[in-house]
Write a protein that holds these residues in place. Structure first.
Motif, short mmCIF file in Angstrom:
data_model
loop_
_atom_site.label_atom_id
_atom_site.label_comp_id
_atom_site.label_asym_id
_atom_site.label_seq_id
_atom_site.Cartn_x
_atom_site.Cartn_y
_atom_site.Cartn_z
N LYS A 81 -1.29 -9.55 -0.56
CA LYS A 81 -1.95 -8.27 -0.86
C LYS A 81 -3.00 -8.39 -1.97
N ILE A 105 -11.01 -0.33 -6.44
CA ILE A 105 -11.18 -1.31 -5.36
C ILE A 105 -11.18 -0.62 -3.99
N SER A 131 -11.30 1.20 -0.49
CA SER A 131 -12.36 1.63 0.42
C SER A 131 -11.94 2.94 1.07
N GLY A 181 -1.07 -0.60 -8.22
CA GLY A 181 -0.98 -1.15 -6.86
C GLY A 181 -0.73 -2.65 -6.92
N ARG A 186 8.07 0.11 -7.45
CA ARG A 186 9.26 -0.74 -7.28
C ARG A 186 9.71 -1.41 -8.57
N SER A 234 1.15 -5.96 -6.62
CA SER A 234 2.17 -6.23 -5.61
C SER A 234 2.72 -7.64 -5.80
N ASN A 286 3.64 -0.51 -10.28
CA ASN A 286 4.14 -0.38 -8.91
C ASN A 286 5.49 0.34 -8.99
N1 COA Z 1 0.95 3.43 -7.88
C1 COA Z 1 1.33 2.14 -7.94
N2 COA Z 1 1.53 1.39 -6.86
C2 COA Z 1 1.39 1.97 -5.66
C3 COA Z 1 1.02 3.30 -5.53
C4 COA Z 1 0.81 4.06 -6.71
N3 COA Z 1 0.43 5.33 -6.67
N4 COA Z 1 0.94 3.59 -4.23
C5 COA Z 1 1.23 2.46 -3.56
N5 COA Z 1 1.52 1.47 -4.43
C6 COA Z 1 1.87 0.08 -4.16
C7 COA Z 1 2.40 -0.15 -2.79
O1 COA Z 1 3.77 0.11 -2.71
C8 COA Z 1 2.05 -1.61 -2.60
O2 COA Z 1 2.97 -2.43 -3.25
P1 COA Z 1 4.09 -3.32 -2.45
O3 COA Z 1 3.36 -4.48 -1.87
O4 COA Z 1 5.02 -3.66 -3.50
O5 COA Z 1 4.63 -2.40 -1.40
C9 COA Z 1 0.76 -1.76 -3.32
O6 COA Z 1 0.66 -0.66 -4.20
C10 COA Z 1 -0.44 -1.71 -2.39
O7 COA Z 1 -0.32 -0.62 -1.52
P2 COA Z 1 -0.33 -0.81 0.07
O8 COA Z 1 0.01 0.51 0.66
O9 COA Z 1 0.43 -1.99 0.47
O10 COA Z 1 -1.86 -1.01 0.29
P3 COA Z 1 -2.67 -2.32 0.72
O11 COA Z 1 -2.50 -3.39 -0.26
O12 COA Z 1 -2.42 -2.60 2.13
O13 COA Z 1 -4.14 -1.69 0.62
C11 COA Z 1 -6.14 -1.40 -0.60
C12 COA Z 1 -4.63 -1.14 -0.56
C13 COA Z 1 -6.72 -0.76 -1.84
C14 COA Z 1 -6.37 -2.89 -0.63
C15 COA Z 1 -6.75 -0.80 0.69
O14 COA Z 1 -6.47 0.57 0.76
C16 COA Z 1 -8.24 -0.93 0.71
O15 COA Z 1 -8.97 -0.05 0.33
N6 COA Z 1 -8.75 -2.09 1.19
C17 COA Z 1 -10.14 -2.39 1.17
C18 COA Z 1 -10.53 -2.98 -0.15
C19 COA Z 1 -11.92 -3.50 -0.09
O16 COA Z 1 -12.29 -4.18 0.83
N7 COA Z 1 -12.75 -3.16 -1.09
C20 COA Z 1 -14.12 -3.51 -1.08
C21 COA Z 1 -14.28 -4.94 -1.28
S1 COA Z 1 -15.94 -5.36 -1.42
#
Ligand code: COA
Length: 703
Positions: free
Chosen positions: A23, A97, A99, A16, A47, A18, A45
């Motif tokens: 992000k 990471i 949630s 993931g 891409r 990016s 990723n």
């Molecule tokens: N393998 C690799 N990369 C992948 C993937 C996979 N299976 N699936 C998606 N991706 C890529 C996406 O394309 C994206 O990349 P990009 O920016 O190039 O498009 C990147 O991974 C992240 O995915 P995205 O859909 O943009 O998610 P996000 O960044 O908006 O959210 C989390 C992902 C994990 C941050 C979010 O789901 C989350 O759980 N947030 C809360 C985290 C948190 O607060 N944790 C507790 C803290 S105490």
């Protein structure tokens, strides 16, 4: 060690990753790179492309070579597939990471992640975390602000936001970290796993834990009890108040255990519990830098009487012992005392003291072998040349920092505030508030006591477990989750407790005969598996003096029991000896949802109900711990004998506590057991188990 590859991975993948700086997947890669991590870094990723000059792999399968840790930062829906890919690649640890799992009720998905990971021999940190920082690995795999200074404090936190804020706090307070781990939902790796590793990590000198709820408390307790003999562990637990507990439960999806149990078990394990984040932080900062004092004797040096008195109060509160051999004090300070000063501890140099007097006095304390720690207090005065003050404190601290603990507390205007800021920045233990300074020194003393106290050797307590089990099994076979009074009495007898004589009578004739055999006065209780609350059902009669009263009571008891529970199957009445009055206490033991078997002791009546004056410990306990539980009570003086009363049989109480603690540990099918009251008599006269209630788990394991 299993956790080593989490803290010191040879290569790490970020799933993931990016290129978008907004992000989380970007921040993590950035922190990994900036922290100077020397292992392989593989951003993943679909891409492809590049992030911060690193080649991005479209899939983990395309990475050649081993990956120890995979940080997963993709939306929840994709996590299980990513776990599968990690398993196929031979990853050892997952740092999830993402949630959206048990903290929002999605328990099943979280369990699947752990199951799948375990099938592939992987361990899971998280989910719902901000990541991990490890000085040993030179690795910052968090999405925090970066710039963490390596050092000797390890932080393990269940709250992500608090953990991220701590990174900022450590920077402003110049506290170096050996590790910072976010445990989030603790689906797999928990505090116990991490503390075990940190105990063996030479960099870590003190550990700070922020906990909301405990899951496998039994194991945590055992590990903490061992680790705290080597390193201080400080805990901050949220969920102390009723409202706080509710908030914590909905926060991370784990129920905060009853605070009394948590508090007692932490103390038993030698963990220092801080009241606030500020206090916890201040303690670990000090504990990680100060040497253990060579002895108990502390001297306060002050140039102001008022703050000296306040420090004295604080010493009492935090268990710091003040040196009071007056001739030695007078001799020690003879060359350093201005007119009107006092060499009594607190040593008051008065407002007339010059910087030279102050330095001489501190030197005198710290060079004297009979004095083991110094509390240096300073109030800004007109006579004192503050400009040289910072250097003076630096020099004194440098001379003794390896040998004796010192805390400084300075109070004054802008110049003093600046001195405090500068010195703190250099890692010198300078506090603005007297209480804060003494509380840190008190924490150090408690850590020292813990490290010097020998562990209580496990006690072999011989209980006829097989016989007791037979009684429990009979009740279970009968489909019951509680024992009838005669069964409980049998268990009590097997435990060697002094139970009042009693007989089960099936009809009026037997009742009258039993009363005669036991001897008046007697008590009577209804025996029925359908009536649990006997008094409420009018099923109890006390102090029956003669046969007439027994006959009347028999009829009254049966009548009201039938009226109360019309279909009740009545087995008869229990006729029992009336017990001489004594001090009523309660001994209980139960399977705590967080800590497993625990034992409790308290005085009966208002003490337990209104004052909640009870002590808990993780079971089993030996005699020393049982005695400590008894003396921990605020109402302990009642057992020692107050106002002309004689001392009660404390040893006999300890004996019952030890036995119940071993029983609850060895018979995990007992859910809850309580002797209420355990009547205690004068020393040497023992105790009597008047009423013992035993609840057992449902035969099929559902409760
Ligand atoms: N393998 C690799 N990369 C992948 C993937 C996979 N299976 N699936 C998606 N991706 C890529 C996406 O394309 C994206 O990349 P990009 O920016 O190039 O498009 C990147 O991974 C992240 O995915 P995205 O859909 O943009 O998610 P996000 O960044 O908006 O959210 C989390 C992902 C994990 C941050 C979010 O789901 C989350 O759980 N947030 C809360 C985290 C948190 O607060 N944790 C507790 C803290 S105490």
């Amino acid at each position: 060690m299993e956790m080593r590859s989490l803290f010191e991975p040879r290569a790490i993948a970020v799933i993931g990753a990016s290129a978008n700086p907004g992000k989380i997947g970007y921040r993590i890669v950035e922190n990994v790179v900036r922290s100077g991590y020397r292992g392989g870094v593989f951003p993943i990723n679909p891409r492809g492309g590049e992030i911060l000059g690193l080649r991005v792999y479209p899939a983990l399968a395309e990475v050649e070579g081993e990956v120890d840790v995979a940080v997963i930062a993709i939306p929840a829906e994709g996590v299980i597939d990513a776990v599968e890919a990690c398993g196929a690649h031979g990853v050892k640890h997952l740092v999830v990471i993402t949630s959206g799992f048990s903290e929002v009720g999605n328990l099943e998905a979280e369990r699947r992640i752990v199951r799948l990971a375990r099938e592939h021999g992987m361990r899971v940190l998280g989910p719902n975390i901000f990541g991990i920082y490890s000085a040993a690995g030179s690795l910052d795999a968090t999405f925090g602000p970066g710039g963490i200074e390596p050092g000797s404090v390890a932080i393990v936190t269940q709250s992500g936001a608090l953990g991220i804020a701590m990174i900022g706090k450590t920077a402003t307070e110049s506290v170096g970290l050996s590790a910072l781990v976010s445990v989030g939902n603790k689906a797999d790796i928990d505090e116990a796993d991490l503390i075990e590793y940190l105990a063996s990590d030479d960099r870590t000198r003190a550990v700070l834990m922020y906990i909301e709820g405990v899951k496998d408390g039994d194991r945590l307790q055992g590990i903490l009890a061992d680790v705290t003999r080597r390193k201080p562990v400080v805990v901050i637990k949220a969920g102390r108040s009723k409202r706080g507990s509710m908030a914590a439960a909905s926060h991370t999806g784990s129920l905060a255990g009853a605070d009394e149990v948590f508090d007692s078990v932490m103390r038993q394990s030698g963990v220092l519990r801080a009241e606030s984040v500020q206090e916890g932080f201040s303690w670990v900062r000090y504990l990680a830098s100060a040497p253990l004092p060579p002895g108990d004797e502390t001297v306060i040096v002050t140039n102001g009487g008022g703050i000296g008195v306040m420090a004295t109060d604080a010493c009492e509160k935090y268990g710091v012992v003040l040196y009071d051999d007056q001739p030695v004090l007078a001799e020690t300070f003879s060359g350093a005392m201005p007119d009107f000063g006092s060499s009594k501890n607190p040593v008051d140099l008065t407002g007339q003291a010059t910087a030279e007097d102050y330095e001489r006095a501190l030197d005198a304390v710290l060079a004297e072998d009979r004095m083991h720690a110094a509390i240096a207090l300073y109030c800004e005065t007109a006579l004192f040349d503050t400009s040289r003050f910072a250097d003076l404190l630096r020099e004194v601290y440098a001379r003794y920092r390896e040998r004796k603990p010192i805390v400084f507390s300075l109070f004054g205007g802008g110049e003093i505030e600046a001195v405090i800021r500068d010195l703190r920045g250099e890692g010198i233990p300078v506090f603005g508030d007297v209480y804060e300074a003494v509380s840190a020194l008190g924490a150090l003393y408690r850590a020292r006591r813990r490290q010097r106290a020998r562990a209580e050797p496990p006690e072999a307590v011989d209980l006829p477990i097989a016989e007791i089990r037979r009684v429990l099994d009979a009740a279970r076979a009968d489909g019951r989750t509680f024992l009838l009074a005669p069964e409980a009495a049998q268990v009590a007898a097997h435990l060697g407790l002094d139970v009042p004589r009693s007989t089960l009578a099936r009809n009026l004739d037997e009742t009258v005969r039993a009363a005669g055999e036991i001897g008046y006065p007697v008590a009577m209780k209804i025996v029925s598996k359908d009536i649990v609350h006997k008094s409420d059902a009018g099923g109890v009669a006390l102090d029956l003096e003669n046969e007439d009263e027994v006959v009347d009571a028999y009829q009254a008891i049966l009548r009201s029991a039938r009226a109360h529970v019309p279909d009740a199957v009545i087995g008869g009445v229990e006729v029992a000896e009336m017990v001489r009055p004594g001090v009523e206490t309660i001994v209980g033991a139960r399977q705590d949802p967080s800590f497993g078997p625990v034992v409790m002791f308290g005085l009966g009546g208002v003490y337990v109900e209104v004052m909640k004056d009870v002590a808990f410990r993780a079971a089993p306990v030996g005699r020393a711990t049982a005695s400590e539980m008894i003396s921990d009570l605020r109402s302990y003086p009642i057992l020692l004998g107050v106002r002309g009363e004689s001392r009660k049989d404390i040893d006999a109480i300890a004996d019952v506590v030890v036995k119940l603690s071993h029983l609850i540990d060895r018979c995990r099918e007992i859910a809850d057991i309580e002797i209420n009251p355990l009547v205690v008599y004068d020393r040497g006269r023992g105790t009597r188990t008047v009423d013992m209630r035993i609840l057992i788990k449902h035969p099929k394991g559902v409760s």
